[in-house]
Design an enzyme around this catalytic site. Structure first.
Site, short mmCIF file in Angstrom:
data_model
loop_
_atom_site.label_atom_id
_atom_site.label_comp_id
_atom_site.label_asym_id
_atom_site.label_seq_id
_atom_site.Cartn_x
_atom_site.Cartn_y
_atom_site.Cartn_z
N CYS A 54 0.66 -1.39 0.01
CA CYS A 54 0.13 0.15 -0.02
C CYS A 54 0.83 1.29 -0.06
O CYS A 54 0.37 2.26 -0.31
CB CYS A 54 -0.95 0.18 1.27
SG CYS A 54 -2.32 -1.01 0.87
N1 COA Z 1 -21.00 -8.84 6.75
C1 COA Z 1 -21.42 -8.84 7.97
N2 COA Z 1 -20.77 -8.83 9.10
C2 COA Z 1 -19.48 -9.35 9.08
C3 COA Z 1 -18.84 -9.16 7.92
C4 COA Z 1 -19.52 -9.02 6.59
N3 COA Z 1 -19.07 -9.03 5.53
N4 COA Z 1 -17.31 -9.50 8.02
C5 COA Z 1 -17.23 -9.49 9.25
N5 COA Z 1 -18.51 -9.39 9.83
C6 COA Z 1 -18.81 -9.42 11.32
C7 COA Z 1 -17.85 -10.54 12.18
O1 COA Z 1 -18.44 -11.80 12.15
C8 COA Z 1 -17.90 -9.97 13.57
O2 COA Z 1 -19.23 -10.35 14.08
P1 COA Z 1 -19.07 -10.83 15.71
O3 COA Z 1 -18.57 -9.75 16.48
O4 COA Z 1 -20.55 -11.09 16.06
O5 COA Z 1 -18.18 -11.95 15.71
C9 COA Z 1 -17.97 -8.46 13.57
O6 COA Z 1 -18.47 -8.32 12.00
C10 COA Z 1 -16.67 -7.70 13.44
O7 COA Z 1 -15.74 -8.08 12.61
P2 COA Z 1 -14.37 -7.67 12.45
O8 COA Z 1 -13.70 -8.51 11.51
O9 COA Z 1 -13.73 -7.57 13.86
O10 COA Z 1 -14.75 -6.06 11.78
P3 COA Z 1 -14.02 -4.84 12.23
O11 COA Z 1 -14.84 -4.03 12.94
O12 COA Z 1 -12.61 -4.82 12.51
O13 COA Z 1 -14.09 -4.38 10.60
C11 COA Z 1 -12.22 -4.29 8.91
C12 COA Z 1 -13.16 -4.98 9.58
C13 COA Z 1 -11.42 -4.87 7.85
C14 COA Z 1 -13.10 -3.14 8.17
C15 COA Z 1 -11.31 -3.37 9.79
O14 COA Z 1 -10.66 -4.00 10.76
C16 COA Z 1 -10.18 -2.53 9.14
O15 COA Z 1 -10.54 -1.70 8.32
N6 COA Z 1 -9.13 -2.69 9.56
C17 COA Z 1 -7.76 -2.17 8.94
C18 COA Z 1 -7.69 -2.61 7.72
C19 COA Z 1 -6.75 -2.07 6.78
O16 COA Z 1 -6.51 -0.95 6.59
N7 COA Z 1 -5.87 -3.03 6.15
C20 COA Z 1 -5.04 -2.47 5.19
C21 COA Z 1 -5.35 -3.29 3.96
S1 COA Z 1 -4.08 -2.64 2.69
#
Ligand code: COA
Length: 379
Positions: free
Chosen positions: A157
């Site tokens: 990135c």
């Molecule tokens: N639809 C519905 N629910 C979903 C889902 C989807 N597509 N994906 C995950 N969930 C649910 C999970 O099952 C979890 O449920 P639970 O609490 O009942 O177990 C809940 O949502 C939270 O999941 P989580 O993966 O912890 O979500 P989050 O709030 O951390 O958000 C990201 C996910 C990826 C958006 C976030 O962590 C993020 O942006 N991180 C930084 C990523 C980044 O910048 N990466 C760089 C890449 S270059």
């Protein structure tokens, strides 16, 4: 063309953008994922059932509403769920080079730059379509450059900001006077469209940045006040695809088996927690070394991965909650476009700034890697 033996002040003369025409809304994406999950569950009654994805979750967790891709058909087909970009014969331009060239031409046209004046092309992106010949050399050839050099670089990135510093260093040292940094990001190829946790994250795009010696640049440009790069090893964002594991390849993912780590995988929560403080601190230290503070900055063009991360980083840098005008987002329509994200934000949101205004282009991601580029508008 003769090169000056001594260095010059590096500036951004112009940027360019190529946006694919196909778009996938969250509603389309989730409908296809859920159809796939239903089919999978019907076919595997004894396996742990796959859970539906949701539009509300995607928008709330990431700020993403839609994304562009090179071709949506196969991606959205519940029986395929991956892009099927046709392999091209060697005598045809490759897909990555094609969109890179489009972004470069846009930047060259905006700067009024003749290709004969360009000394180098750096293709800086998260994934390369092949090992060699370098994508950058193909882009150099396609642009009609008769001289100079080109090479590929990958810092995930942060590829664009690492590319800008590399180009700026060539200009500072006198090794080049005009350098195209190009970021073709076909992220749809590394995304696991069957993975509920990440299927919504990425989109395709290409950006280009023309970095030049100040005396060569058009009257209106962005002077580069300082660049800084940082890396710190982490396994929290990984893609293990490579030439040593071709036998395990890129085939269909079986959700009942291990996660397919030949595609993008991340520990999103950990990334969020670890990268926000690392980047906030890096920006403030870099600003201080330039005699600047957050309040001097008119606008931040941050990496576009997640609105929550950007809100926290902008708050730490500016000292108050940033409004859209101070830290614009393109996540809603482009999603995460890896290294291109902060450049799209800059490209689309810099015209209204005035001469003398200061801003920051900043990227962060896998590695971990982070880069900051402080700029001042001139002209
Ligand atoms: N639809 C519905 N629910 C979903 C889902 C989807 N597509 N994906 C995950 N969930 C649910 C999970 O099952 C979890 O449920 P639970 O609490 O009942 O177990 C809940 O949502 C939270 O999941 P989580 O993966 O912890 O979500 P989050 O709030 O951390 O958000 C990201 C996910 C990826 C958006 C976030 O962590 C993020 O942006 N991180 C930084 C990523 C980044 O910048 N990466 C760089 C890449 S270059």
């Amino acid at each position: 063309m003769s090169h000056s033996a001594h260095g010059a002040i590096p500036v951004i003369s112009a940027t360019g953008l190529f946006t694919p025409t196909d778009t996938i809304s969250n509603a389309e994406l989730v409908a296809s994922f859920n159809a796939y999950a239903d089919r999978y569950n019907a076919a595997h009654p004894d396996a742990e059932p796959l859970t539906h994805s949701s539009v509300e979750f995607v928008e709330k967790a990431s700020g993403i509403k839609s994304r562009h891709v090179m071709d949506k058909t196969a991606i959205l087909d519940p029986d395929i769920m991956e892009p099927r970009y046709a392999e091209r014969p060697n005598d045809e331009i490759s897909l990555m080079a094609e969109i890179g060239v489009a972004a470069c031409r846009d930047a060259l046209a905006k700067a009024g730059r003749d290709i004969a004046d360009v000394d180098a092309v750096l293709c800086a992106a998260s994934n390369m379509q092949r090992a060699y010949p370098a994508m950058a050399v193909e882009i150099q050839h396609e642009l009609g450059m008769q001289r100079g050099f080109a090479f590929d670089m990958n810092v995930a990135c942060s590829s664009a900001t690492f590319g800008i510093q590399t180009a700026a260093d060539y200009i500072r040292s006198g090794n080049a006077r005009s350098v195209l940094v190009v970021n073709p990001e076909i992220t749809s190829g590394h995304l696991n469209w069957r993975d509920r946790d990440s299927h919504f994250i990425f989109g395709d795009v290409a950006t280009a940045i023309l970095v030049e010696a100040k005396d060569l640049a058009p009257a209106q440009h962005w002077e580069i006040l300082g660049t800084r790069l940082k890396t710190q090893f982490s396994n929290n964002i990984r893609n293990n695809f490579g030439f040593l594991n071709r036998a395990h390849g890129n085939g269909p993912v079986d959700q009942s088996g291990p996660r397919n780590d030949k595609l993008f995988v991340q520990e999103g929560r950990k990334v969020f927690k670890e990268v926000v403080p690392m980047v906030g601190q890096m920006i403030l230290e870099h600003a201080e070394s330039l005699g600047l503070s957050g309040s001097d900055l008119r606008r931040l063009w941050l990496h576009q991965a997640n609105t929550g991360m950007n809100r926290l980083i902008a708050q730490k840098v500016l000292g108050h909650e940033a409004v859209e005008d101070e830290s614009p987002t393109v996540l809603d329509t482009y999603a995460n476009t890896s290294s291109a994200g902060s450049i799209i934000a800059f490209h689309k949101h810099n015209q209204d700034l005035k001469a003398g205004d200061l801003g920051l282009i900043c990227s962060f991601g896998a590695g971990y890697s982070a880069g900051s580029v402080f700029v001042r508008k001139v002209g």
